[in-house]
Design a protein around this motif. Structure first.
Motif, PDB file in Angstrom:
ATOM      1  N   GLU A 117       0.828  -1.212   0.000  1.00  0.00           N
ATOM      2  CA  GLU A 117       0.000   0.000   0.000  1.00  0.00           C
ATOM      3  C   GLU A 117       0.856   1.253   0.000  1.00  0.00           C
ATOM      4  OE1 GLU A 117      -4.071  -1.218   2.371  1.00  0.00           O
ATOM      5  OE2 GLU A 117      -2.239  -0.915   3.534  1.00  0.00           O
ATOM      6  N   GLU A 118       1.938   1.217   0.764  1.00  0.00           N
ATOM      7  CA  GLU A 118       2.845   2.370   0.797  1.00  0.00           C
ATOM      8  C   GLU A 118       3.451   2.603  -0.585  1.00  0.00           C
ATOM      9  OE1 GLU A 118       6.744   3.967   3.320  1.00  0.00           O
ATOM     10  OE2 GLU A 118       5.759   2.074   3.893  1.00  0.00           O
ATOM     11  N   ALA A 119       3.876   1.540  -1.236  1.00  0.00           N
ATOM     12  CA  ALA A 119       4.435   1.663  -2.579  1.00  0.00           C
ATOM     13  C   ALA A 119       3.395   2.208  -3.553  1.00  0.00           C
ATOM     14  CB  ALA A 119       4.941   0.299  -3.064  1.00  0.00           C
ATOM     15  N   ASP A 120       2.156   1.747  -3.429  1.00  0.00           N
ATOM     16  CA  ASP A 120       1.096   2.185  -4.331  1.00  0.00           C
ATOM     17  C   ASP A 120       0.794   3.666  -4.147  1.00  0.00           C
ATOM     18  OD1 ASP A 120      -0.824   1.236  -6.366  1.00  0.00           O
ATOM     19  OD2 ASP A 120      -2.306   1.940  -4.926  1.00  0.00           O
ATOM     20  N   HIS A 121       0.728   4.118  -2.898  1.00  0.00           N
ATOM     21  CA  HIS A 121       0.524   5.550  -2.636  1.00  0.00           C
ATOM     22  C   HIS A 121       1.654   6.366  -3.261  1.00  0.00           C
ATOM     23  CE1 HIS A 121      -2.664   4.458   0.107  1.00  0.00           C
ATOM     24  NE2 HIS A 121      -2.828   5.710   0.506  1.00  0.00           N
ATOM     25  N   SER A 122       2.885   5.905  -3.109  1.00  0.00           N
ATOM     26  CA  SER A 122       4.026   6.638  -3.671  1.00  0.00           C
ATOM     27  C   SER A 122       3.947   6.689  -5.192  1.00  0.00           C
ATOM     28  CB  SER A 122       5.337   5.979  -3.239  1.00  0.00           C
ATOM     29  OG  SER A 122       5.505   6.081  -1.843  1.00  0.00           O
ATOM     30  N   ALA A 123       3.537   5.566  -5.805  1.00  0.00           N
ATOM     31  CA  ALA A 123       3.428   5.537  -7.263  1.00  0.00           C
ATOM     32  C   ALA A 123       2.379   6.530  -7.755  1.00  0.00           C
ATOM     33  CB  ALA A 123       3.078   4.123  -7.730  1.00  0.00           C
ATOM     34  N   ILE A 124       1.257   6.608  -7.056  1.00  0.00           N
ATOM     35  CA  ILE A 124       0.223   7.575  -7.439  1.00  0.00           C
ATOM     36  C   ILE A 124       0.744   8.989  -7.250  1.00  0.00           C
ATOM     37  CG2 ILE A 124      -2.095   8.432  -6.906  1.00  0.00           C
ATOM     38  CD1 ILE A 124      -2.780   5.518  -6.118  1.00  0.00           C
ATOM     39  N   GLY A 125       1.552   9.209  -6.207  1.00  0.00           N
ATOM     40  CA  GLY A 125       2.183  10.510  -6.025  1.00  0.00           C
ATOM     41  C   GLY A 125       3.079  10.877  -7.191  1.00  0.00           C
ATOM     42  N   VAL A 126       3.837   9.903  -7.697  1.00  0.00           N
ATOM     43  CA  VAL A 126       4.685  10.156  -8.870  1.00  0.00           C
ATOM     44  C   VAL A 126       3.819  10.445 -10.094  1.00  0.00           C
ATOM     45  CG1 VAL A 126       6.370   9.136 -10.461  1.00  0.00           C
ATOM     46  CG2 VAL A 126       6.639   8.836  -7.985  1.00  0.00           C
ATOM     47  N   MET A 127       2.742   9.707 -10.259  1.00  0.00           N
ATOM     48  CA  MET A 127       1.831   9.970 -11.373  1.00  0.00           C
ATOM     49  C   MET A 127       1.239  11.373 -11.270  1.00  0.00           C
ATOM     50  SD  MET A 127      -0.079   6.260 -11.356  1.00  0.00           S
ATOM     51  CE  MET A 127      -1.383   6.745 -12.480  1.00  0.00           C
ATOM     52  N   CYS A 128       0.989  11.815 -10.048  1.00  0.00           N
ATOM     53  CA  CYS A 128       0.502  13.175  -9.833  1.00  0.00           C
ATOM     54  C   CYS A 128       1.560  14.202 -10.230  1.00  0.00           C
ATOM     55  CB  CYS A 128       0.124  13.354  -8.357  1.00  0.00           C
ATOM     56  SG  CYS A 128      -0.236  15.050  -7.855  1.00  0.00           S
ATOM     57  N   GLY A 129       2.795  13.973  -9.799  1.00  0.00           N
ATOM     58  CA  GLY A 129       3.851  14.956 -10.004  1.00  0.00           C
ATOM     59  C   GLY A 129       4.498  14.925 -11.367  1.00  0.00           C
ATOM     60  N   ILE A 130       4.505  13.754 -12.016  1.00  0.00           N
ATOM     61  CA  ILE A 130       5.165  13.600 -13.315  1.00  0.00           C
ATOM     62  C   ILE A 130       4.204  12.867 -14.244  1.00  0.00           C
ATOM     63  CG2 ILE A 130       7.178  12.671 -14.518  1.00  0.00           C
ATOM     64  CD1 ILE A 130       8.750  12.906 -11.948  1.00  0.00           C
ATOM     65  N   PRO A 131       3.341  13.605 -14.924  1.00  0.00           N
ATOM     66  CA  PRO A 131       2.359  12.962 -15.802  1.00  0.00           C
ATOM     67  C   PRO A 131       3.049  12.084 -16.853  1.00  0.00           C
ATOM     68  CG  PRO A 131       1.980  15.332 -15.652  1.00  0.00           C
ATOM     69  CD  PRO A 131       3.263  15.062 -14.961  1.00  0.00           C
ATOM     70  N   ARG A 292       2.205  11.251   0.421  1.00  0.00           N
ATOM     71  CA  ARG A 292       1.197  12.226   0.848  1.00  0.00           C
ATOM     72  C   ARG A 292       0.356  12.714  -0.331  1.00  0.00           C
ATOM     73  NH1 ARG A 292       5.895  13.002   3.628  1.00  0.00           N
ATOM     74  NH2 ARG A 292       6.672  14.571   2.171  1.00  0.00           N
ATOM     75  N   GLU A 293       1.018  12.990  -1.449  1.00  0.00           N
ATOM     76  CA  GLU A 293       0.280  13.425  -2.640  1.00  0.00           C
ATOM     77  C   GLU A 293      -0.556  12.274  -3.213  1.00  0.00           C
ATOM     78  OE1 GLU A 293       3.211  16.192  -1.527  1.00  0.00           O
ATOM     79  OE2 GLU A 293       3.494  14.068  -2.032  1.00  0.00           O
TER      80      GLU A 293
END
Length: 498
Positions: A117-131, A292-293
């Protein structure tokens, strides 16, 4: 009673090294943090030896989280959630610690994230920050390293490894050679990493950010922004070697050195060096958006993720700082004939520039060009890579009649090649001419157009628009011709009713 206060949301990231509260304002494609505070607790210190959370950190955590709770509630943040990660989920007294927190603040959701879950949240954060990010995401914390594979069709193959900077330091007893061997063994055990060999490596987490800040200072890089800081693989490998061998005192002397992170840097550098060896990425990209993002996009703005973050920022700035929401669309069409051979990325940047082209309209005229340049170069927006910032800032400074030799354009000079520089200048002069013709109104731009007649650039004015012809328009057309190294001509034309 009605209120004008935008919706607010808050999340606490309770990690192995530090705890951080972020309060976001609004619901948008670009998360807007209006409060961000961190406290270093080192909850995971000694966990490898004792199997328990650090007692001093536990005591401090109660006080810090009470403060964060009061702030979040005082700012009317809803939702508000506490996310606990590696140290809490792995410690024998983790459940006891969480139970005490819940007793102390019974109205606050507290969630212990699994490694996946932590990895998944981080991946979504990267998707948010780097389309459009695609490759391997590596998020280093105090207790663990999360790895997850990003592709165009989603997130895959999440793993968590005990390679957080505190835990790796404890496991290796502070010996970097032992740390290297431990990192190699753990990373080599992740079988799916062969799928991302040669792909981009995205680095998330405080210790990786600290490495980027040190390298930016060392290289005297022209933009002090970690997000999207990009290195070729060999540059990243050289950086890790430097950070592993540089004396601490030398690092402390660097401008903006993150001194509280310097003890963690050698272990983060060790992990990165082993990842580089295993994955052999095409490049390394630092991303400030992570867990967090990712929480924000999942819980507050899930419908916003597919949006273009640069366009969202540009349209918002146009609405707040410009004079017309109609003119940018007309400018996109009006400027197109000069950029017939542009790439998809170049077209995207041109469109963004058109939306941003009036954001300096309310600034002091003596400082309008410089103020606009800095505003765009340092814009708070997740989708802007460094070259895009430099290109857009230059184009809009030219739109406001910047002296092309101005010293404050140094970042654009350093980050843009000759072709990109020229294209930004041409667009800036085109926008400057458009505003001379239209006075900033779409209705006056209608009935005018730029066109090529053989190798000559022509500004056509329908008879109904001849009134806009003037000395400033003639000068603007000449300046644009000089930027393109072509002859120009202004033509009055009858309106074609067909």
């Amino acid at each position: 009673m009605q209120t004008d206060t935008p919706r607010r949301s808050a999340v606490v990231d309770l990690g192995s090294n530090s705890v951080r509260l972020v309060v976001f304002e609004g619901v948008s494609r670009n998360p807007v943090p209006i409060f961000n505070e961190k406290a270093v607790l080192r909850l995971g210190r000694g966990l490898t030896t004792t199997g328990r959370l650090n007692e001093e950190g536990v005591s401090m955590a109660m006080e810090v989280l009470n403060r964060f709770h009061a702030i979040a509630r005082g700012m009317s943040a809803d939702p508000f959630e506490i996310l606990a990660t590696a140290a809490v989920r792995d410690a024998a007294n983790g459940p006891e610690f969480v139970a005490a927190l819940r007793a102390n603040m019974p109205d606050v959701p507290i969630r212990i994230l699994s490694g996946e879950e932590e990895a998944d949240h981080s991946a979504i954060g990267v998707m948010c920050g780097i389309p459009g990010a695609s490759g391997l995401v590596a998020d280093v914390g105090g207790g663990s390293l999360e790895l997850i594979r990003l592709t165009s069709d989603g997130r895959h193959d999440a793993n968590t490894l005990p390679l957080g900077v505190i835990r790796l330091g404890d496991r290796s007893k502070g010996d970097l050679t032992a740390a290297k061997n431990l990192a190699d063994a753990d990373i080599n055990g992740v079988e799916w990493l062969s799928k991302v060999k040669g792909d981009t490596l995205y680095l998330v987490g405080g210790a990786f950010r600290a490495m980027a800040r040190l390298h930016i200072a060392r290289m005297q890089y022209p933009l002090n922004i970690v997000h999207y800081y990009t290195l070729a693989t060999e540059e990243a490998r050289e950086m890790t070697g430097w950070l592993l061998h540089a004396p601490r005192r030398a690092l402390e002397r660097l401008p903006g050195a993150p001194k509280k992170r310097l003890d963690d840097v050698p272990f983060a550098a060790t992990v990165l060096r082993r990842l580089l060896r295993k994955v052999q990425p095409d490049r390394v990209v630092f991303c400030v958006d992570g867990l967090r993002e990712g929480w924000y996009m999942l819980n507050v703005a899930p419908d916003c993720l597919p949006q273009d973050p640069m366009q969202a920022v540009a349209q918002d700035m146009c609405a707040r700082l410009g004079r017309s929401n109609k003119l940018p669309k007309a400018l996109i069409k009006w400027t197109a004939p000069l950029f017939a051979k542009e790439t998809e990325r170049q077209q995207h940047l041109r469109h963004i520039a058109c939306w941003l082209s009036d954001v300096g309209s309310h600034d002091h005229p003596e400082y309008r060009a410089e103020q606009t340049y800095w505003r765009i170069l340092r814009v708070q927006g997740v989708g802007f890579d460094h070259e895009a910032r430099a290109w857009l800032a230059l184009a809009l400074a030219v739109r406001y009649a910047v002296d092309i030799n101005a010293t404050f354009l140094a970042s654009s000079r350093a980050l843009l090649d000759e072709a990109a520089w020229k294209q930004a200048v041409v667009l800036g002069q085109t926008l400057r001419l458009a505003y001379s013709v239209s006075g900033g109104t779409a209705i006056l731009l209608d009935g005018t157009e730029l066109a090529w007649e053989q190798k000559e650039l022509v500004l056509r004015l329908e008879t109904s628009r001849v009134a806009v012809k003037g000395e400033s328009v003639g000068r603007g057309l000449s300046r644009l011709g000089q930027a393109l190294s072509v002859m120009t001509r202004l033509v009055e034309a009858e309106h074609d009713a067909k």
